[in-house]
Each structure stands twice: as structure tokens, then as C-alpha cells.
Design an enzyme around this catalytic site. Sequence first.
Site, PDB file in Angstrom:
ATOM      1  N   ASP A  66       0.825  -1.223   0.000  1.00 50.69           N
ATOM      2  CA  ASP A  66       0.000   0.000   0.000  1.00 50.69           C
ATOM      3  C   ASP A  66       0.854   1.267   0.000  1.00 50.69           C
ATOM      4  O   ASP A  66       0.324   2.375  -0.051  1.00 50.69           O
ATOM      5  CB  ASP A  66      -1.002   0.001   1.176  1.00 50.69           C
ATOM      6  CG  ASP A  66      -0.363  -0.239   2.528  1.00 50.69           C
ATOM      7  OD1 ASP A  66       0.598  -1.019   2.605  1.00 50.69           O
ATOM      8  OD2 ASP A  66      -0.825   0.360   3.522  1.00 50.69           O
ATOM      9  N   ASP A 212       4.260   3.636   8.395  1.00 47.87           N
ATOM     10  CA  ASP A 212       3.354   3.040   9.379  1.00 47.87           C
ATOM     11  C   ASP A 212       4.147   2.778  10.647  1.00 47.87           C
ATOM     12  O   ASP A 212       5.309   2.437  10.566  1.00 47.87           O
ATOM     13  CB  ASP A 212       2.805   1.711   8.869  1.00 47.87           C
ATOM     14  CG  ASP A 212       2.015   1.818   7.580  1.00 47.87           C
ATOM     15  OD1 ASP A 212       1.864   2.916   7.051  1.00 47.87           O
ATOM     16  OD2 ASP A 212       1.560   0.777   7.086  1.00 47.87           O
ATOM     17  N   HIS A 270      -4.199   6.985   6.781  1.00 48.42           N
ATOM     18  CA  HIS A 270      -3.924   5.543   6.732  1.00 48.42           C
ATOM     19  C   HIS A 270      -5.017   4.776   7.481  1.00 48.42           C
ATOM     20  O   HIS A 270      -4.745   3.904   8.309  1.00 48.42           O
ATOM     21  CB  HIS A 270      -2.528   5.239   7.322  1.00 48.42           C
ATOM     22  CG  HIS A 270      -2.006   3.876   6.973  1.00 48.42           C
ATOM     23  ND1 HIS A 270      -2.229   2.768   7.760  1.00 48.42           N
ATOM     24  CD2 HIS A 270      -1.276   3.416   5.921  1.00 48.42           C
ATOM     25  CE1 HIS A 270      -1.647   1.705   7.212  1.00 48.42           C
ATOM     26  NE2 HIS A 270      -1.065   2.079   6.096  1.00 48.42           N
TER      27      HIS A 270
HETATM   28 ZN    ZN Z   1       0.403   0.810   5.208  1.00 44.88          ZN
HETATM   29 ZN    ZN Z   2       2.872  -1.241   6.586  1.00 48.85          ZN
END
Ligand code: ZN
Ligand code: ZN
Length: 303
Positions: A66, A212, A270
Site C-alpha cells: 500500500d 506506518d 492511513h
Molecule cells: Zn500501510
Molecule cells: Zn505497513
Amino acid sequence: MTFDFLVLGTGSATPVINRNPSAFLLSIENESFLIDCGEGTQYQLLEYKVKSSRIRHIFISHLHGDHYFGLIGLLSSWNMNQRKEDVTIFAPRGLDEILTTQFKHSDTRLNFKIIFIETNTENAYHLIDTNLVEVSTIPLHHRIPCCGFLFRSKASKRKIVPEKLPQNFPIPYLKMLKDGLDIFDELSGITYLNKDFTIEGGSSKSFAYCSDTAYNELKISQLSNIDAIYHEATFTESELKRAEQTNHSTAQQAATIAQKINAKKLIIGHYSSRYKSLELHIKEAQSVFENTFLAEEGKIFKI
Ligand SMILES: [Zn+2]
Ligand SMILES: [Zn+2]
């Protein structure tokens, strides 16, 4: 000074209608920095009329799809559009291998050069230092090597106010004025005081990108007095366990980080595909840090 953060994608691992996976464009003056490049990023760049030739640096936080599945499409299209400018890609180990394999089997011969710089996601260090901006890594805590990016623009030189300059002002003195100097002209015996002809240039601005990551205070010790921080907020508080298991953060945790580093503004994104509405995200974040905003596709934040 232009310092704009354009949101191209706010989704996470699995697709949802109306949300694109992670991608952002930070524009500082005439330079644009692409941060992460989820699937479909090239369509978002078209949608928001971004001049691709201004993108000379791409920053990939980590190799979950992603955050980079849009790269092969974007680079291939640039090639078909006869791009000639080099592009530098910062990413953890492995991305050069992936792209090289994709180009090899599609028999793609690039018209432009890709410079890969492998990031060390364990330590904070400088990636770029130019007259305009300084970019450093922010080590993050995720399931695979991952780092965020800290952008600090440089304060610009003093600006000359042309109407205030006397007629026939010697051109060589203009640079000295921009450098903040007073000038004594020996020929005429006149002293030109800098403050009479110039005003302050733009001040330095800072922006941190953190996606992330699990909640981890140690990792953000390098961040203080940041103008704005983008922090992932995959979950709301009811999914705290899930956040811990997957090394992601809740909206409230993102807000706690913003508060602890004394940021002026927090932007969250996110979002997990399980959330149709983001009401709880913003409510929970604002209960800790009031100046929180939801990232939404197409939104521009002036930093
Ligand atoms: Zn991600
Ligand atoms: Zn990730």
C-alpha cells in the site's frame, strides 16, 4: 515560502471505494517531493494536476504494497511520456531489485536515470541537504523495516523591496543586501542600511511524516517543535489490541505523539478499510490534541 502538503491517498492495506492507498506530495517552493506511492498514485497526480517534472525525489517509507505498488506504473508512464530528468528514490533494501525485475520482464528501457538510495531504517540521519531543504529519516516501529521522513526548509534570504531602492542603485550591492549586509559606498560616501531596503525572508518550516508505526515514544525523540506532523491512525481506540498486534497506531496514540513533541498541527490518515466514517478518529484524536485534521484525498495543508 510555499510549503504545501497535498493528500493523494488515505487508505491502508485493503482497498475501499473513494480512498486511495498512501501517497502524498510535499511542495516546497518549486520542488515537489513524492512521499509513498500506493497503487494508482499516477491517477491521483493527474486528478490534482501535479506537474510530474517537478518530482525529482521519491521517498518510500517501507515495502508493504500500500506504500509502493504505484511506483512501477508511475515510472513506466514517465518513460512513455519521454521524461528525461533523473529521479532519486529513497527506500529500504529490495526496491531496486523489484523494479529492475519488473523493467527487465517488460523490456522497458528507461529514458531517464533512477538513482536508488537504500535507507537505513534503524537510525535517524540526513538524506538530503540543499539550499532549500534538509530531509532526515525518522526510524519507525513496524513489522518490516520502515522509516518516516522529516523535512525542514531553510530560512530564505532577506527580500529586497524594489520601490525602496534609489535610482541607479549599483547592481553588485543587491546580493549584499539579500545577505543582510549594510553597505558603505566609497565613491559617494553613502551608507545603505540593510533594514531600509529589505524585509525578512521566509522562516524555516518543519514537517514530519510518520507511517506506518506502532505507538513508540522512543522513536520520536528527534522531533521537537515541529510545525506539522502527519501520523498514521489506522484504528480507533476500540481496536487498540489489533493496533498493537499489527504494529499500527490508533488516532488517540497519534494525537499523544503530536502533543508530546509539541507539534503545532496534526494530520491523521492511513485509515483501516473497516471504517466508513472517520468521526471517531477525529473525535478521539481531538480529545488529546485539539489541532488535529483528517487527511482526505485532494486536501492541501499549508504548513
Ligand atoms: Zn500501510
Ligand atoms: Zn505497513
